[in-house]
Design a protein around this motif. Structure first.
Motif, PDB file in Angstrom:
ATOM      1  N   LEU A 128       0.821  -1.217   0.000  1.00  0.00           N
ATOM      2  CA  LEU A 128       0.000   0.000   0.000  1.00  0.00           C
ATOM      3  C   LEU A 128       0.855   1.268   0.000  1.00  0.00           C
ATOM      4  CD1 LEU A 128      -2.810   1.214   0.138  1.00  0.00           C
ATOM      5  CD2 LEU A 128      -2.660   1.133   2.638  1.00  0.00           C
ATOM      6  N   VAL A 129       1.781   1.380   0.955  1.00  0.00           N
ATOM      7  CA  VAL A 129       2.586   2.604   1.055  1.00  0.00           C
ATOM      8  C   VAL A 129       3.452   2.809  -0.182  1.00  0.00           C
ATOM      9  CG1 VAL A 129       4.450   3.742   2.326  1.00  0.00           C
ATOM     10  CG2 VAL A 129       2.552   2.673   3.570  1.00  0.00           C
ATOM     11  N   PRO A 130       4.169   1.801  -0.700  1.00  0.00           N
ATOM     12  CA  PRO A 130       4.932   2.020  -1.947  1.00  0.00           C
ATOM     13  C   PRO A 130       4.059   2.486  -3.104  1.00  0.00           C
ATOM     14  CG  PRO A 130       5.651  -0.004  -0.872  1.00  0.00           C
ATOM     15  CD  PRO A 130       4.444   0.459  -0.118  1.00  0.00           C
ATOM     16  N   MET A 131       2.828   1.972  -3.160  1.00  0.00           N
ATOM     17  CA  MET A 131       1.942   2.395  -4.244  1.00  0.00           C
ATOM     18  C   MET A 131       1.622   3.884  -4.144  1.00  0.00           C
ATOM     19  SD  MET A 131      -1.872   1.006  -5.213  1.00  0.00           S
ATOM     20  CE  MET A 131      -2.602   1.741  -3.737  1.00  0.00           C
ATOM     21  N   PHE A 132       1.292   4.367  -2.939  1.00  0.00           N
ATOM     22  CA  PHE A 132       0.971   5.793  -2.785  1.00  0.00           C
ATOM     23  C   PHE A 132       2.212   6.661  -2.923  1.00  0.00           C
ATOM     24  CE2 PHE A 132      -3.440   6.477  -1.963  1.00  0.00           C
ATOM     25  CZ  PHE A 132      -3.926   5.209  -1.633  1.00  0.00           C
ATOM     26  N   GLU A 133       3.389   6.129  -2.585  1.00  0.00           N
ATOM     27  CA  GLU A 133       4.621   6.892  -2.842  1.00  0.00           C
ATOM     28  C   GLU A 133       4.819   7.105  -4.340  1.00  0.00           C
ATOM     29  OE1 GLU A 133       7.253   5.461   1.049  1.00  0.00           O
ATOM     30  OE2 GLU A 133       7.775   4.775  -0.953  1.00  0.00           O
ATOM     31  N   ARG A 134       4.464   6.080  -5.137  1.00  0.00           N
ATOM     32  CA  ARG A 134       4.568   6.260  -6.589  1.00  0.00           C
ATOM     33  C   ARG A 134       3.544   7.265  -7.093  1.00  0.00           C
ATOM     34  NH1 ARG A 134       5.269   0.601  -6.090  1.00  0.00           N
ATOM     35  NH2 ARG A 134       3.125   0.171  -6.734  1.00  0.00           N
ATOM     36  N   PHE A 135       2.341   7.244  -6.485  1.00  0.00           N
ATOM     37  CA  PHE A 135       1.346   8.258  -6.874  1.00  0.00           C
ATOM     38  C   PHE A 135       1.886   9.662  -6.602  1.00  0.00           C
ATOM     39  CE2 PHE A 135      -1.080   4.933  -7.892  1.00  0.00           C
ATOM     40  CZ  PHE A 135      -2.092   4.484  -7.079  1.00  0.00           C
ATOM     41  N   VAL A 136       2.483   9.853  -5.419  1.00  0.00           N
ATOM     42  CA  VAL A 136       3.039  11.168  -5.070  1.00  0.00           C
ATOM     43  C   VAL A 136       4.154  11.543  -6.036  1.00  0.00           C
ATOM     44  CG1 VAL A 136       4.339  12.441  -3.319  1.00  0.00           C
ATOM     45  CG2 VAL A 136       2.393  11.045  -2.650  1.00  0.00           C
ATOM     46  N   ALA A 137       4.977  10.590  -6.415  1.00  0.00           N
ATOM     47  CA  ALA A 137       6.070  10.869  -7.345  1.00  0.00           C
ATOM     48  C   ALA A 137       5.539  11.418  -8.663  1.00  0.00           C
ATOM     49  CB  ALA A 137       6.885   9.597  -7.590  1.00  0.00           C
ATOM     50  N   GLN A 138       4.450  10.802  -9.143  1.00  0.00           N
ATOM     51  CA  GLN A 138       3.890  11.278 -10.416  1.00  0.00           C
ATOM     52  C   GLN A 138       3.334  12.689 -10.262  1.00  0.00           C
ATOM     53  OE1 GLN A 138       1.285   8.468 -12.225  1.00  0.00           O
ATOM     54  NE2 GLN A 138       0.982   9.651 -14.075  1.00  0.00           N
ATOM     55  N   LEU A 139       2.687  12.992  -9.135  1.00  0.00           N
ATOM     56  CA  LEU A 139       2.155  14.349  -8.914  1.00  0.00           C
ATOM     57  C   LEU A 139       3.284  15.368  -8.827  1.00  0.00           C
ATOM     58  CD1 LEU A 139      -0.660  13.648  -6.293  1.00  0.00           C
ATOM     59  CD2 LEU A 139      -0.925  14.108  -8.729  1.00  0.00           C
ATOM     60  N   VAL A 140       4.344  15.045  -8.102  1.00  0.00           N
ATOM     61  CA  VAL A 140       5.460  15.994  -7.942  1.00  0.00           C
ATOM     62  C   VAL A 140       6.173  16.209  -9.269  1.00  0.00           C
ATOM     63  CG1 VAL A 140       7.684  16.374  -6.817  1.00  0.00           C
ATOM     64  CG2 VAL A 140       5.751  15.506  -5.502  1.00  0.00           C
ATOM     65  N   ASP A 141       6.367  15.122 -10.044  1.00  0.00           N
ATOM     66  CA  ASP A 141       6.996  15.287 -11.362  1.00  0.00           C
ATOM     67  C   ASP A 141       6.147  16.174 -12.256  1.00  0.00           C
ATOM     68  OD1 ASP A 141       8.470  11.938 -11.581  1.00  0.00           O
ATOM     69  OD2 ASP A 141       9.193  13.811 -10.693  1.00  0.00           O
ATOM     70  N   ALA A 142       4.809  16.014 -12.189  1.00  0.00           N
ATOM     71  CA  ALA A 142       3.930  16.886 -12.979  1.00  0.00           C
ATOM     72  C   ALA A 142       4.023  18.326 -12.509  1.00  0.00           C
ATOM     73  CB  ALA A 142       2.492  16.386 -12.880  1.00  0.00           C
ATOM     74  N   LEU A 143       4.126  18.513 -11.171  1.00  0.00           N
ATOM     75  CA  LEU A 143       4.227  19.877 -10.609  1.00  0.00           C
ATOM     76  C   LEU A 143       5.490  20.576 -11.085  1.00  0.00           C
ATOM     77  CD1 LEU A 143       2.848  21.830  -8.570  1.00  0.00           C
ATOM     78  CD2 LEU A 143       4.281  20.810  -6.796  1.00  0.00           C
ATOM     79  N   ARG A 144       6.582  19.797 -11.272  1.00  0.00           N
ATOM     80  CA  ARG A 144       7.869  20.393 -11.650  1.00  0.00           C
ATOM     81  C   ARG A 144       8.082  20.444 -13.155  1.00  0.00           C
ATOM     82  NH1 ARG A 144      12.197  16.854  -8.583  1.00  0.00           N
ATOM     83  NH2 ARG A 144      13.593  18.514  -9.267  1.00  0.00           N
ATOM     84  N   SER A 145       7.171  19.853 -13.921  1.00  0.00           N
ATOM     85  CA  SER A 145       7.396  19.754 -15.359  1.00  0.00           C
ATOM     86  C   SER A 145       7.164  21.090 -16.046  1.00  0.00           C
ATOM     87  CB  SER A 145       6.473  18.693 -15.955  1.00  0.00           C
ATOM     88  OG  SER A 145       5.123  19.086 -15.816  1.00  0.00           O
ATOM     89  N   ALA A 146       7.805  21.247 -17.171  1.00  0.00           N
ATOM     90  CA  ALA A 146       7.616  22.439 -17.999  1.00  0.00           C
ATOM     91  C   ALA A 146       7.520  21.994 -19.461  1.00  0.00           C
ATOM     92  CB  ALA A 146       8.769  23.416 -17.803  1.00  0.00           C
ATOM     93  N   PRO A 147       6.416  22.286 -20.185  1.00  0.00           N
ATOM     94  CA  PRO A 147       5.295  23.057 -19.644  1.00  0.00           C
ATOM     95  C   PRO A 147       4.442  22.252 -18.662  1.00  0.00           C
ATOM     96  CG  PRO A 147       4.812  22.271 -21.837  1.00  0.00           C
ATOM     97  CD  PRO A 147       6.237  21.916 -21.594  1.00  0.00           C
ATOM     98  N   PHE A 148       3.761  22.962 -17.812  1.00  0.00           N
ATOM     99  CA  PHE A 148       2.956  22.306 -16.780  1.00  0.00           C
ATOM    100  C   PHE A 148       1.702  21.689 -17.400  1.00  0.00           C
ATOM    101  CE2 PHE A 148      -0.627  22.629 -13.818  1.00  0.00           C
ATOM    102  CZ  PHE A 148      -0.175  21.785 -12.814  1.00  0.00           C
ATOM    103  N   SER A 149       1.322  20.493 -16.919  1.00  0.00           N
ATOM    104  CA  SER A 149       0.093  19.841 -17.367  1.00  0.00           C
ATOM    105  C   SER A 149      -0.485  19.065 -16.196  1.00  0.00           C
ATOM    106  CB  SER A 149       0.388  18.911 -18.544  1.00  0.00           C
ATOM    107  OG  SER A 149      -0.760  18.135 -18.851  1.00  0.00           O
ATOM    108  N   GLY A 150      -1.812  19.124 -16.062  1.00  0.00           N
ATOM    109  CA  GLY A 150      -2.474  18.403 -14.983  1.00  0.00           C
ATOM    110  C   GLY A 150      -2.937  17.015 -15.372  1.00  0.00           C
ATOM    111  N   LEU A 151      -2.572  16.525 -16.594  1.00  0.00           N
ATOM    112  CA  LEU A 151      -3.054  15.220 -17.038  1.00  0.00           C
ATOM    113  C   LEU A 151      -2.559  14.097 -16.140  1.00  0.00           C
ATOM    114  CD1 LEU A 151      -2.653  15.584 -20.911  1.00  0.00           C
ATOM    115  CD2 LEU A 151      -4.748  15.725 -19.536  1.00  0.00           C
ATOM    116  N   ALA A 152      -1.320  14.258 -15.617  1.00  0.00           N
ATOM    117  CA  ALA A 152      -0.784  13.205 -14.747  1.00  0.00           C
ATOM    118  C   ALA A 152      -1.638  13.036 -13.497  1.00  0.00           C
ATOM    119  CB  ALA A 152       0.658  13.533 -14.367  1.00  0.00           C
TER     120      ALA A 152
END
Length: 738
Positions: free
Chosen positions: A60-84
């Motif tokens: 469970l915890v590793p799965m949600f850590e991967r979810f957070v990773a995808q959100l943070v990578d989207a937050l830092r991406s340029a150009p920004f996109s909320g699709l992730a």
């Protein structure tokens, strides 16, 4: 928590939440990775008991850590996109965290930590991006939940059809199955006849509407539709009877027993009997009221300022576009849109002196005053908008019939702000600088009007406090042309368009060449040569004066070295620094490196610091002056133009000379023989000479001016009389070898 599923279900769910669906967090920043891991664990704990999930506890915890990773990578991406974020929302539903509070727990767990992680990672406009990610997460979650529920609904429908078509010997079993599904379904189910009368409802449907099941049976289905949607839904229901094999799905409003509105998704189809009669309407209802409220809250936050509750810049632009995009009318009834952009004067003093809490109180007080002032205005509320567009900047948008009364509105704003805000330490009164731009509708875009008000505000802020002005189109055109030049200047240095010129210095007593001052010329490919003063003014606006100054210093030291090798040690050359260059923390290191690189004696180099760079307090320019003087560099104070202030300052500083301001020299040239200006000039030269300072006079244009400055004791001069800016070879021809 779930302990896994048997057979194909467990394998399919594991595939949906496999690590290949969500990439691992990049370990570039260990602190950021640790923060993301902590947020993943916090998220997992938040949704742990909100729903049953087949995901094993250890995964469970590793799965949600991967979810957070995808959100943070989207937050830092340029150009920004909320699709992730939408993909993460879908993955959460696939993991079966679909309880009544799962989404709320997820948003609560993520919002603040994502803001902190975004700030830690240096993300620009982090609040807006986090709101967008959360909205995307909600959207993906909602879409996946709907699809999952609709799959269940379709299964229910198929079960109903099979139950009704079963042979009589299986009727008891089929009826039992139907009743089990009907009674325990997570969605509301309504059976109604072709006339719209309710035949039967399940307990979940009664719960959604707030009635007992028996109170609903026999009533018209339209009794529970919102009055604005009765006609549309009635037509849709009737259309299903006429068109075989179709169904419809719509998001609509129902009215609960207490009068409150319930937002729902309706999936409606027709159950026909064996003889293909009129059949029954089967309506499945998913209650999405909580999700609707959450989406509304996210939408509000994306368009409003969190501190004051006022509309934000995005909301202002949207309203501007709406107003300016309306159809224009001619004559005296032409609608005009006026934008007043306010910047509180000296807000940083209040914020830093009394603390940020008091600063926030002041901002909220100003917001309330502006709202109150324009809420009581005679115009309609749709014609006004008060917004907070930046830290201490506010905007007032007003639509009027005919040209606006700008003066009256500015007076109202100033009077409203003049009333002190009472704090424990006393009252605070603020003022504002106001830039105004207005236009008839249909003649300007929202972005252009906002830019016009902004450039007007920035211009008047240089003139003092509590100032206001209306946008001047012709002045702005000239300023924009200068800004385009300023933006192109750094590239001119790279392309070799900047060249060094030399202004010769003459010893006034003997008229011998003493050296030269380096200046800049920009050979612009379109506008032709641009002189030194304009070049440095443009360079100061963009900060390009620092690399340009370093380039000029290298050229100066190399040229001094060549001239001293050729003509002896009695050659002095200088560079007049701009205020930005004088305050550069790296100035001493740059000068020292240039001297070492050319093996030049420091006393051969003269640098001039403008009086205004020193200010009234100890600054970086003071430190540079002390350190450079300690290296042996000859230091001058430039732009000297008054006895009372500038010479008193010279007496306190480690400088060897002064250079008069060009404006002062021109004023002396135009003065009458008995004027105070001439007496002031004579006194200035005498005082400087008595103190042992070398005095340099720039911009000498005639023989008479040269004779005057020679007579009062000035040591050196430059200007058109001695020669226009020239090449290094031309300067060398003026120097007599020793």
């Amino acid at each position: 928590m779930g302990n896994g599923l048997a057979g194909e279900d467990a394998g399919g769910l594991a595939a949906m939440t496999d690590s290949r669906d969500v990439p691992p967090l990049s370990p570039e920043d260990p602190e950021l990775a640790a923060a993301c891991a902590a947020l993943g664990e916090r998220w997992a704990q938040a949704v742990y008991r909100t729903a049953y999930s087949p995901v094993p506890g250890a995964e469970l915890v590793p799965m949600f850590e991967r979810f957070v990773a995808q959100l943070v990578d989207a937050l830092r991406s340029a150009p920004f996109s909320g699709l992730a974020a939408e993909e993460v929302g879908v993955a959460v539903v696939k993991a079966r965290f679909t309880g009544p509070t799962s989404l709320r727990a997820s948003v609560d767990a993520l919002s603040r930590p994502l803001l902190a992680i975004g700030a830690q990672a240096g993300v620009e406009d982090v609040a807006t991006k986090v709101v967008s990610l959360l909205a995307g997460l909600c959207a993906g979650y909602a879409a996946a939940t709907r699809e999952w529920l609709f799959e269940q609904q379709e299964q229910v429908k198929q079960a109903l059809l099979r139950a009704m078509s079963q042979a009589r010997r299986d009727l008891a079993i089929s009826e039992a199955r139907f009743r089990e599904v009907f009674a325990r379904s997570a969605v509301g189910i309504v059976l109604s006849d072709p006339n719209g009368s309710v035949i039967e409802v399940n307990p979940r449907m009664a719960e959604i509407l707030g009635y007992a099941t028996e109170d609903l049976e026999g009533r018209a289905l339209t009794d529970f539709f919102h009055e604005d949607e009765v006609a549309d839904l009635s037509a849709s229901y009737q259309g299903l009877i006429e068109r075989d094999g179709e169904r419809f799905r719509k998001r609509r409003r129902l009215v609960r027993s207490d009068g409150q509105t319930a937002w729902v998704y309706l999936l409606v189809s027709v159950l026909r009997d064996a003889e293909e009669g009129a059949g029954l309407h089967l309506t499945m209802v998913e209650d999405v009221s909580d999700l609707h409220l959450l989406q509304g809250r996210v939408s509000f936050q994306s368009l409003h300022d969190a501190l004051t509750g006022l509309p934000n810049r995005q909301h202002l632009l949207s309203r501007l576009e709406s107003m300016l995009g309306e159809r224009a009318q001619s004559g005296p009834h032409t609608q005009h849109v006026a934008l007043y952009l306010l910047d509180l004067d000296g807000f940083s003093v209040i914020n830093n002196g009394l603390g940020m809490d008091e600063g926030d109180r002041l901002l909220k007080d100003v917001a309330k005053r502006m709202e109150s002032l324009f809420a009581q205005d005679s115009v309609e509320s749709d014609d006004t908008l008060v917004a907070r567009v930046a830290g201490d900047e506010f905007a007032v948008l007003i639509r009027t019939v005919g040209p606006p009364d700008v003066l009256a509105t500015v007076d109202q704003i100033n009077e409203e702000l003049a009333e002190p805000l009472h704090l424990p330490d006393g009252g605070i009164a603020v003022s504002a600088s106001i830039g105004v731009a207005h236009s008839p509708v249909g003649e300007i875009t929202a972005a252009e009007l906002l830019r016009a008000a902004d450039v007007t505000l920035r211009r008047i802020q240089y003139t003092g406090k509590r100032q206001w002005a209306v946008y001047d189109r012709y002045r702005d055109q000239g300023e924009r042309a200068k800004l385009r030049l300023a933006a192109a200047l750094p590239g001119a240095l790279e392309f070799g368009e900047l060249v060094a010129e030399w202004v010769p210095w003459r010893r006034l007593p003997t008229n011998d060449a003493a050296g030269a001052a380096i200046q800049l010329r920009w050979n612009h490919p379109e506008q032709g040569p641009i002189g030194h003063e304009q070049c440095m003014e443009l360079a100061e606006q963009t900060g390009a004066s620092l690399p340009v100054g370093e380039w000029m210093l290298d050229a100066l030291c190399e040229q001094i070295k060549r001239w001293r090798d050729q003509f002896g040690s009695d050659i002095f050359c200088g560079l007049g620094l701009t205020p930005l260059q004088a305050a550069d923390p790296d100035l001493v290191g740059i000068v020292d490196a240039a001297l070492a690189r050319t093996e030049l004696d420091p006393n051969a180099l003269w640098l001039g610091l403008p009086v205004k760079a020193l200010g009234n307090d100890e600054t970086e320019a003071y430190d540079n002056l002390d350190l450079l003087s300690g290296l042996g560099v000859g230091m001058m104070l430039t732009e000297v133009g008054s006895i009372s202030g500038d010479l008193v300052r010279v007496d306190e500083l480690p400088v060897s000379g002064i250079q008069l301001a060009s404006w002062f020299v021109r004023k002396v040239a135009a003065a009458s023989p008995d004027s105070l200006t001439l007496r002031a000039a004579e006194s200035m030269i005498k005082l400087a000479g008595d103190a042992g300072f070398v005095t340099i006079v720039p911009d000498i244009r005639t023989t008479e001016e040269a004779d005057y400055w020679r007579s009062v004791g000035a040591h050196a001069g430059s200007g058109p009389h001695f020669g226009l800016p020239m090449s290094a070879d031309e300067v060398a021809s003026l120097i007599k070898p020793h």
